[in-house]
Design a protein around this motif. Sequence first.
Motif, mmCIF file in Angstrom:
data_model
loop_
_atom_site.group_PDB
_atom_site.id
_atom_site.type_symbol
_atom_site.label_atom_id
_atom_site.label_comp_id
_atom_site.label_asym_id
_atom_site.label_seq_id
_atom_site.Cartn_x
_atom_site.Cartn_y
_atom_site.Cartn_z
ATOM 1 N N ALA A 110 2.208 -5.872 1.408
ATOM 2 C CA ALA A 110 2.343 -5.073 2.625
ATOM 3 C C ALA A 110 2.103 -3.590 2.353
ATOM 4 O O ALA A 110 2.305 -2.759 3.250
ATOM 5 N N ARG A 111 1.676 -3.262 1.123
ATOM 6 C CA ARG A 111 1.423 -1.880 0.716
ATOM 7 C C ARG A 111 2.663 -1.013 0.935
ATOM 8 O O ARG A 111 2.590 0.152 1.268
ATOM 9 N N PHE A 112 3.831 -1.652 0.762
ATOM 10 C CA PHE A 112 5.135 -0.992 0.809
ATOM 11 C C PHE A 112 5.488 -0.444 2.195
ATOM 12 O O PHE A 112 6.440 0.316 2.339
ATOM 13 N N GLU A 113 4.709 -0.840 3.191
ATOM 14 C CA GLU A 113 5.052 -0.501 4.569
ATOM 15 C C GLU A 113 6.087 -1.524 5.068
ATOM 16 O O GLU A 113 6.032 -2.683 4.686
ATOM 17 N N PRO A 114 7.025 -1.166 5.935
ATOM 18 C CA PRO A 114 7.216 0.143 6.564
ATOM 19 C C PRO A 114 8.138 1.076 5.782
ATOM 20 O O PRO A 114 8.541 2.123 6.292
ATOM 21 N N TRP A 115 8.484 0.680 4.561
ATOM 22 C CA TRP A 115 9.461 1.454 3.799
ATOM 23 C C TRP A 115 8.902 2.801 3.341
ATOM 24 O O TRP A 115 9.650 3.774 3.185
ATOM 25 N N LEU A 116 7.609 2.819 3.101
ATOM 26 C CA LEU A 116 6.936 4.039 2.676
ATOM 27 C C LEU A 116 5.613 4.178 3.429
ATOM 28 O O LEU A 116 5.078 3.178 3.919
ATOM 29 N N VAL A 117 5.107 5.384 3.514
ATOM 30 C CA VAL A 117 3.779 5.611 4.093
ATOM 31 C C VAL A 117 2.783 5.488 2.940
ATOM 32 O O VAL A 117 2.721 6.367 2.069
ATOM 33 N N SER A 118 2.039 4.400 2.918
ATOM 34 C CA SER A 118 1.207 4.100 1.762
ATOM 35 C C SER A 118 0.203 5.204 1.441
ATOM 36 O O SER A 118 -0.100 5.469 0.280
ATOM 37 N N GLU A 119 -0.311 5.865 2.471
ATOM 38 C CA GLU A 119 -1.308 6.920 2.252
ATOM 39 C C GLU A 119 -0.721 8.143 1.566
ATOM 40 O O GLU A 119 -1.470 9.020 1.095
ATOM 41 N N ARG A 120 0.591 8.227 1.493
ATOM 42 C CA ARG A 120 1.241 9.374 0.848
ATOM 43 C C ARG A 120 1.756 9.051 -0.548
ATOM 44 O O ARG A 120 2.507 9.839 -1.126
ATOM 45 N N ILE A 121 1.401 7.884 -1.054
ATOM 46 C CA ILE A 121 1.803 7.505 -2.410
ATOM 47 C C ILE A 121 0.620 7.758 -3.339
ATOM 48 O O ILE A 121 -0.399 7.070 -3.277
ATOM 49 N N TYR A 122 0.782 8.755 -4.195
ATOM 50 C CA TYR A 122 -0.320 9.153 -5.082
ATOM 51 C C TYR A 122 -0.056 8.823 -6.552
ATOM 52 O O TYR A 122 -0.992 8.563 -7.295
ATOM 53 N N ALA A 139 -1.896 -1.554 -8.117
ATOM 54 C CA ALA A 139 -3.106 -0.720 -8.200
ATOM 55 C C ALA A 139 -4.200 -1.235 -7.280
ATOM 56 O O ALA A 139 -4.932 -0.448 -6.664
ATOM 57 N N ILE A 140 -4.313 -2.547 -7.161
ATOM 58 C CA ILE A 140 -5.307 -3.127 -6.249
ATOM 59 C C ILE A 140 -4.950 -2.821 -4.793
ATOM 60 O O ILE A 140 -5.812 -2.474 -3.987
ATOM 61 N N ALA A 141 -3.659 -2.934 -4.477
ATOM 62 C CA ALA A 141 -3.221 -2.708 -3.095
ATOM 63 C C ALA A 141 -3.244 -1.238 -2.703
ATOM 64 O O ALA A 141 -3.359 -0.916 -1.512
ATOM 65 N N MET A 142 -3.136 -0.352 -3.698
ATOM 66 C CA MET A 142 -3.024 1.086 -3.435
ATOM 67 C C MET A 142 -4.189 1.821 -4.106
ATOM 68 O O MET A 142 -4.023 2.455 -5.153
ATOM 69 N N PRO A 143 -5.378 1.753 -3.544
ATOM 70 C CA PRO A 143 -6.573 2.282 -4.226
ATOM 71 C C PRO A 143 -6.598 3.797 -4.398
ATOM 72 O O PRO A 143 -7.392 4.306 -5.188
ATOM 73 N N ASN A 144 -5.713 4.514 -3.707
ATOM 74 C CA ASN A 144 -5.686 5.965 -3.845
ATOM 75 C C ASN A 144 -4.632 6.452 -4.827
ATOM 76 O O ASN A 144 -4.477 7.659 -5.034
#
Length: 288
Positions: A110-122, A139-144
């Motif tokens: 779930a790319r850690f949603e809704p617990w975190l905003v995935s686009e803000r995880i660097y 790493a696969i789920a969070m390409p950024n």
Amino acid sequence: MTARELILDAELRFSAADIVFGHGTENARDEAVFLVFHALGFPFDAKGPLLDQELTEVQRTAVEAIVTERISSRRPAAYLTNRMWFAGHEFYIDERVLVPRSPIAELIRARFEPWLVSERIYRILEIGTGSGCIAIATAIAMPNAVLDATENSVAALEVAAINLKHYPQLGSRLRFIQADLFPAEHTSYDLIIANPPYVPGDVAVSLPREYQHEPIVALEAGADGLKYLRRIIQYAPDHLSPDGAIIVDVGEMADIVDHKFSSVSFTWVDLEYGGEGVGIAYRHDFCN
């Protein structure tokens, strides 16, 4: 005999032998399907005609060998096949590491949603990576995101390196580090993931035979099961960004964690696909 008939036979034999599941499968039927399909080289979505065609003697012998070995040795299926799936990805597994089974997989998918905003995880840190499955799937789920994954066992890091070779596209964003929990260099992370050993010593020595094949250092965590988590909670705030969070998997120890650690307030996740003891705490949930 057909594959369908061999699956039924294996299921009945597993049930009669009272073997223990929980290493990727939850019942005799699923275990039978996994091992029979592996022995026959079938894809795991095999259906219909393939299951009902007559098998050769060589095929039947291969199935008999792996079913007999599972019953006699009590080795988990993942060790017999050197493969297991986690968060939708296949990994190489052997006795140097635990069989992947953390329900953290549900949060990764779930790319850690809704617990975190995935686009803000660097920047992400995984503590105690073992086979590398959590770090690689993340790493696969969070390409950024850029990931560090620590592990104290050299043998486990060898397995993690094998798995990373299957995902060369991650090489520039994921590094495995030999370290005791946290990396030596001080880095601030937006997310820390930890699935540490949490089995109390007296419980670890009495686990079913299947668990005795796993590395004891990856299961046992001192008399109270909190040997590693105690240090993780103590030092995590120093490694979290101001809006960062830590996600832990402590299994059935969640109530004990709440009772023992007044310095942090975990929110325990209601998991849709089963499991327990996955909690999240944000930087502001730690008492300074």
